[in-house]
Design an enzyme around this catalytic site. Sequence first.
Site, PDB file in Angstrom:
ATOM      1  N   CYS A 118      -6.972   5.313  16.361  1.00 11.25           N
ATOM      2  CA  CYS A 118      -5.905   4.330  16.625  1.00 11.25           C
ATOM      3  C   CYS A 118      -5.438   4.380  18.072  1.00 11.25           C
ATOM      4  CB  CYS A 118      -4.726   4.581  15.691  1.00 11.25           C
ATOM      5  SG  CYS A 118      -5.173   4.523  13.956  1.00 11.25           S
ATOM      6  N   HIS A 259       2.790   3.514  17.844  1.00 15.63           N
ATOM      7  CA  HIS A 259       1.783   3.120  16.868  1.00 15.63           C
ATOM      8  C   HIS A 259       2.497   2.862  15.548  1.00 15.63           C
ATOM      9  CE1 HIS A 259      -1.678   2.915  14.466  1.00 15.63           C
ATOM     10  NE2 HIS A 259      -1.741   4.169  14.084  1.00 15.63           N
ATOM     11  N   ASN A 289      -0.383  -0.701   9.167  1.00 15.15           N
ATOM     12  CA  ASN A 289      -1.041  -0.006  10.279  1.00 15.15           C
ATOM     13  C   ASN A 289      -2.318  -0.762  10.647  1.00 15.15           C
ATOM     14  OD1 ASN A 289      -2.550   1.716  11.880  1.00 15.15           O
ATOM     15  ND2 ASN A 289      -2.132   3.552  10.655  1.00 15.15           N
TER      16      ASN A 289
END
Length: 332
Positions: A118, A259, A289
């Site tokens: 990520c 994030h 996410n």
Amino acid sequence: MALFRGREVAILGSGSYVPSKILSNDDLSHMVDTSDEWIVERTGIRERHIAAPGELTTDLAEKASIMALKDAGIRPEELDMIIVATNTPDTLFPGVGPKLQGRLNAQNAGAFDLQSGCTSCIYALTVAATGIASGIWNNVLVIGAEVLSRIIDWEDRNTCVLFGDGAGAVVLGGSNGSNGRLISAELRSDGTKSDFITLPGGLIENPASEETLREGLHYVQMKGNEVFKFVNRVLPDFLKHMCQEAGLTPKIIDWWIFHQANLRIIEGITKRLRVPSEKAVINLDRYGNTSAASTLIALHEARYDGRIKKEEKVILTSFGAGMTFGAVLYQA
Ligand code: UT7
């Protein structure tokens, strides 16, 4: 020291795109043993967007890119490089970057994919800014794009409630002195924790076979709790140190673009940094996410709705498979 030197680099424009189909927590509660209450309480996520059958990472990336180029007032032929941060390329090769370069007709640009969990988007921003600061590139398109819904086991409640599909994009270029500048970047990795988030099947270690299919090795596997503890332990000091290196304190930062993995993680970090949680840009309730796309989608939304004002200081930060983590500090 991770301060940018050389030519100053600015964010010239941004864009985002999410597929139209929405999957709510209630929808998920009919698919696995979960509930809206559990998901909201443990993660803050309420719904996520899911790509239509046949819709590819390149399709999402293209839509976000067109918006970012328009916002920046940059024509595709003015691009020198296209970097696509993704963990879900349409195919391992060709990469999404070259396909996108062809679709945009960005005839003077190179293109490649960058994959580092990520955190890929933070790595991509840093590589792009380094190339511009050094003078080898003028305009670089950076995209974070994911179709995670195709690598999720929709029968695994530990992972399927967390992720969503989407894309965010920015155009970076030389600063004109009044459109802001990137101040610093820090990229890190702790490969001793490489077993925390994995997709073990289908490549070199476990080539696709009936057995890998049976065992579901082509799906994301995650030690969620370990990731949670790791991030809460490592990120606050890392971010404090990054501020110090730039001669700042966390209190001075106007916006934190974390994030978008879990609201409890974001709240835990802001608490440890002693910064008000209102300074964190949150959209995980609507998107879940989206991995490498997450901070770029959040950045675009906060620029687009006018939250981020001229001269404000912003930190984008992410963490993910590797375990990698990193942050970029910029002034708007
Ligand atoms: O981009 C990076 C990606 N990864 C992350 O950011 C993950 C970070 N970790 C997390 O966000 C959290 O650890 C999770 C949201 C994944 C899990 O939350 P948790 O509070 O750490 O829950 P847990 O794993 O400790 O599980 C608690 C309980 C367990 O039941 P028992 O053993 O206590 O009976 C789980 O089986 O919750 C159960 N559970 C669920 N229950 C309902 C796990 N998933 C679900 C679910 N619905 N979806």
